[in-house]
Design a protein around this motif. Structure first.
Motif, PDB file in Angstrom:
ATOM      1  N   ASP A  49       4.956 -12.360  46.982  1.00 23.76           N
ATOM      2  CA  ASP A  49       4.747 -11.039  46.407  1.00 23.76           C
ATOM      3  C   ASP A  49       3.886 -11.224  45.165  1.00 23.76           C
ATOM      4  N   GLU A  50       2.655 -10.766  45.223  1.00 22.90           N
ATOM      5  CA  GLU A  50       1.697 -10.991  44.135  1.00 22.90           C
ATOM      6  C   GLU A  50       2.119 -10.322  42.828  1.00 22.90           C
ATOM      7  N   GLU A  51       3.028  -9.356  42.883  1.00 21.91           N
ATOM      8  CA  GLU A  51       3.476  -8.640  41.685  1.00 21.91           C
ATOM      9  C   GLU A  51       4.712  -9.273  41.048  1.00 21.91           C
ATOM     10  N   SER A  52       5.280 -10.253  41.705  1.00 21.81           N
ATOM     11  CA  SER A  52       6.520 -10.869  41.226  1.00 21.81           C
ATOM     12  C   SER A  52       6.270 -11.752  40.005  1.00 21.81           C
ATOM     13  N   ARG A  53       7.308 -11.910  39.190  1.00 25.30           N
ATOM     14  CA  ARG A  53       7.246 -12.831  38.046  1.00 25.30           C
ATOM     15  C   ARG A  53       8.068 -14.091  38.321  1.00 25.30           C
ATOM     16  N   ARG A  63       6.253 -15.037  43.465  1.00 22.87           N
ATOM     17  CA  ARG A  63       4.801 -14.934  43.387  1.00 22.87           C
ATOM     18  C   ARG A  63       4.129 -16.222  43.842  1.00 22.87           C
ATOM     19  N   ASP A 115       7.276 -16.870  32.885  1.00 25.93           N
ATOM     20  CA  ASP A 115       7.770 -16.450  34.187  1.00 25.93           C
ATOM     21  C   ASP A 115       9.191 -16.947  34.418  1.00 25.93           C
TER      22      ASP A 115
END
Length: 309
Positions: A48-52, A83, A135
């Motif tokens: 998920d590219e929006e995940s931290r 991510r 992160d």
């Protein structure tokens, strides 16, 4: 699949069925046989590219042919995905960068493979924490089958305890009648105890919130000298140094299924046989980081006063 069998086993154990451990072994065998076959041709993108959230893992030559299975479980998370999933390999162990096809094909699913200095098990966290300090870092072992809700479980723990290190398996530092540290073999398993004496164990995964470890954790020379093969204890010392507590949020009380192909290899054999290495390392850490030693001794003294009224 994994989470279903894991939960089913936990229910049987919690009902007090005496042979629950046999059921656990049967389910582990099923997972070991079926899961690799089912997932070998899985091509679904797992990030998920929006995940931290970043998952960090390492392995060594004896496990390079099987680590893909563990990584597949990390790329099969359902509700909450990372991510990045980064596999750190010691460059000296893989000089020609020749890796098995079952591993490299996971790059299309989102896996990153990076090369670094051989810091033994510390590769699992060291470079990722250094590069991504803001992160959420989840460290995992290379021989486990992580359930499909693994990331979600840890992040729910973080929602409840945002300033703590979250894990699914932990020991508790214990003391003898004289107030000295017990042998590592006598440190107890602990669940739902938010404390500096809770020691996260890496096998079931550990979630580190941003900037939760003292910067001394990156002191390579000290780490190599004292705790090169015992990352759990080194990290624990650095957590206490920064006054960060930890908690095991896995109330099921069952360790995740492991890859039976790897049961005869791993650092645990050297670290836990007679507990000699863990005890020696802990003594050295407490000597070199006396402020950590004092914090733990004061915590124990305070707990004793509460217990004794």
């Amino acid at each position: 699949m994994i989470s279903f069998l894991y939960d089913l086993t936990a229910k049987i154990k919690n009902k007090g069925i005496k042979k629950w451990s046999l059921f656990y072994k049967i389910n582990k065998l099923i997972i070991n046989i079926v899961y690799p076959i089912v997932n070998y041709f899985n091509s679904k993108y797992g990030l998920d590219e929006e995940s931290r959230i970043i998952i960090s893992i390492t392995t060594f030559p004896k496990r390079i042919n099987s680590v893909w299975v563990t990584i597949s479980t990390l790329l099969n998370q359902r509700k909450m995905q990372p991510r990045k999933v980064i596999l750190w390999l010691a460059e000296c162990q893989f000089p020609n960068y020749k890796l098995p096809r079952n591993l490299t094909k996971l790059i299309k699913r989102g896996l990153e493979i990076r090369y670094c200095e051989d810091l033994k098990p510390h590769k699992k966290y060291y470079y990722t924490m250094k590069e991504f300090p803001n992160d959420y870092i989840i460290t995992v072992d290379d021989d486990m089958f992580y359930p499909e809700n693994f990331v979600e479980m840890l992040m729910k723990g973080n929602d409840k305890y945002p300033n703590a290190i979250i894990c699914n398996w932990a020991h508790k530092i214990t003391f003898d009648q004289f107030g000295d540290f017990n042998k590592y073999a006598l440190w107890k398993n602990t669940i739902n105890e938010l404390s500096i004496t809770t020691v996260p164990i890496g096998c079931c995964g550990v979630l580190y919130p941003p900037n939760c470890i003292d910067k001394e954790v990156f002191n390579i020379d000290k780490m190599k000298k004292i705790a090169l093969y015992t990352d759990d204890l080194w990290l624990k010392c650095m957590e206490i140094k920064k006054d960060i507590m930890a908690i095991n949020v896995n109330e099921k009380g069952i360790i995740f299924f492991n890859n039976i192909r790897n049961q005869f290899s791993g650092l645990w054999k050297n670290n836990t046989v007679g507990q000699n290495r863990n005890d020696e390392v802990w003594q050295k850490l407490m000597k070199d980081y006396n402020e950590v030693n004092e914090k733990l001794k004061n915590k124990n003294y305070g707990d004793e006063k509460k217990t004794n009224g």
